[in-house]
Write an enzyme that holds these catalytic residues in place. Structure first.
Site, PDB file in Angstrom:
ATOM      1  CE1 TYR A   9       0.976   0.614   4.436  1.00 41.09           C
ATOM      2  CE2 TYR A   9       0.476  -1.727   4.280  1.00 41.09           C
ATOM      3  CZ  TYR A   9       1.038  -0.666   4.963  1.00 41.09           C
ATOM      4  OH  TYR A   9       1.679  -0.884   6.157  1.00 41.09           O
ATOM      5  N   GLY A  10       2.138   1.160  -0.002  1.00 39.81           N
ATOM      6  CA  GLY A  10       2.980   2.356   0.075  1.00 39.81           C
ATOM      7  C   GLY A  10       4.094   2.343  -0.935  1.00 39.81           C
ATOM      8  CB  THR A  11       7.757   2.775  -0.495  1.00 34.91           C
ATOM      9  OG1 THR A  11       8.064   1.674   0.364  1.00 34.91           O
ATOM     10  CG2 THR A  11       7.569   4.050   0.318  1.00 34.91           C
ATOM     11  CG  LEU A  12       7.142  -2.630  -0.958  1.00 31.71           C
ATOM     12  CD1 LEU A  12       6.721  -3.642   0.097  1.00 31.71           C
ATOM     13  CD2 LEU A  12       8.357  -3.113  -1.728  1.00 31.71           C
ATOM     14  CD  GLU A  80       7.472  -3.060   4.744  1.00 30.76           C
ATOM     15  OE1 GLU A  80       7.627  -2.070   5.502  1.00 30.76           O
ATOM     16  OE2 GLU A  80       6.984  -2.940   3.612  1.00 30.76           O
TER      17      GLU A  80
END
Length: 138
Positions: A9-12, A80
């Protein structure tokens, strides 16, 4: 261990900074999805998902390429800062949740959510992203 897809949901997400670094060449599919009962908070350059009824987070379901699952899981756990279930020092915890595709079908997937101490701090003083979409955080 069960080989589940990953909900990111973010930088990936595709087009974000860590997608090419960690996912390029390691995925069989990437498809839009949302994660119900989860809120999204802005962090220092990356987001945190926190389980909370009534909110949803926007992201993608990532399925590992054949033969790449173990390597991908290890790389994402490292990124993470996840050391194992409930361990002190985790920044994120990796948990299995139900993500939902646009057609409404639910898919069990690994999701990295804020570890409990981080989630408490975010609930007290964090900046929530009301749309649940990291790309629309500003």
């Amino acid at each position: 261990m069960t080989s589940l897809p990953f909900f990111v949901y973010g930088t990936l997400r595709p087009g974000e900074v860590n997608h090419d670094l960690f996912l390029r060449g390691r995925t069989a599919s990437e498809e839009p999805a949302r994660l119900p009962d989860t809120a999204l908070y802005d962090g220092p350059g990356y987001p945190y998902a926190v389980q909370r009824r009534g909110s949803a987070v926007v992201g993608e379901l990532i399925t590992a390429a054949p033969g790449a699952y173990g390597e991908l899981l290890a790389a994402l756990d490292h990124l993470e800062e996840y050391r194992g279930p409930g361990l002190p020092g985790n920044v994120y915890d990796r948990i299995a949740c139900e993500a939902v595709r646009p057609d409404g079908t639910a898919v069990r997937a690994w999701v990295y959510v804020a570890a409990p101490p981080v989630a408490r701090r975010l609930a007290e003083s964090g900046t929530e992203i009301p749309t649940g979409d990291w790309r629309h955080r500003r």
